[in-house]
Design a protein around this motif. Structure first.
Motif, short mmCIF file in Angstrom:
data_model
loop_
_atom_site.label_atom_id
_atom_site.label_comp_id
_atom_site.label_asym_id
_atom_site.label_seq_id
_atom_site.Cartn_x
_atom_site.Cartn_y
_atom_site.Cartn_z
N ASN A 60 -1.75 -2.65 1.51
CA ASN A 60 -2.30 -1.07 2.17
C ASN A 60 -1.41 0.10 2.05
O ASN A 60 -1.62 1.15 1.40
CB ASN A 60 -2.64 -1.29 3.56
CG ASN A 60 -4.01 -2.04 3.77
OD1 ASN A 60 -4.79 -2.32 2.80
ND2 ASN A 60 -4.33 -2.40 4.87
N HIS A 64 -1.99 3.45 -0.23
CA HIS A 64 -1.97 4.60 0.27
C HIS A 64 -0.83 5.73 0.79
O HIS A 64 -1.03 6.85 1.27
CB HIS A 64 -2.82 4.49 1.85
CG HIS A 64 -3.99 3.84 1.76
ND1 HIS A 64 -5.12 4.37 1.05
CD2 HIS A 64 -4.37 2.43 1.91
CE1 HIS A 64 -6.14 3.34 1.12
NE2 HIS A 64 -5.84 2.24 1.45
N PRO A 94 -4.67 3.68 9.02
CA PRO A 94 -5.50 2.66 8.33
C PRO A 94 -6.89 2.95 8.98
O PRO A 94 -7.08 2.92 10.22
CB PRO A 94 -4.70 1.61 8.76
CG PRO A 94 -4.03 1.91 9.75
CD PRO A 94 -3.48 3.12 9.82
#
Length: 140
Positions: A60, A64, A94
């Motif tokens: 993640n 990102h 998130p």
């Protein structure tokens, strides 16, 4: 091909951490760091779930975050708990969403939530830390 040795650095009492490049290859040393910390603390029963969790959190962050590095931190808040965190330079929190059947991604945070006792996000002045806690027996 032999795996490179993981340099484990203490970050506090007790804790380990490593700054890694924001690249997919960083998931492997992050997993080794979690396994090494669990072994040092005799929490081997948490090592594989911890390795899977850190893989998802690193993935993640790679997708990102905005800067070229991330920080993986593994701490032991108490005798049978491991807290795994991934720090990045993005303030975007998130988002856990339900992926469709044809989606190739989007299941990472659901997996983290299923494996972890607790998980969350800690905002930082320059980014955030996404963390997950696992509780074990402490018997190895």
């Amino acid at each position: 091909m032999p795996q490179p040795a993981t340099r484990v650095r203490r970050t506090g009492h007790p804790g380990y951490g490593e700054t890694l490049p924001r690249r997919p290859e960083s998931a492997a040393p992050a997993r080794r760091l979690v396994r090494a910390a669990c072994a040092a603390w005799r929490l081997d029963d948490l090592a594989e779930d911890g390795a899977l969790i850190v893989s998802e959190l690193v993935s993640n962050a790679i997708q990102h975050a905005r800067r070229g590095s991330i920080r993986v931190v593994v701490e032991r808040p108490d005798a049978t708990c491991v807290r795994i965190g991934v720090v990045d330079f993005s303030k975007d929190l998130p988002v856990r969403r339900a992926p469709g059947p044809e989606d190739e991604g989007g299941r990472g945070l659901a997996l983290v939530a299923a494996l972890a006792t607790h998980w969350g996000t800690e905002p930082l002045p320059w980014g955030k830390q996404v963390w997950a806690e696992l509780h074990g027996t402490g018997r190895g």
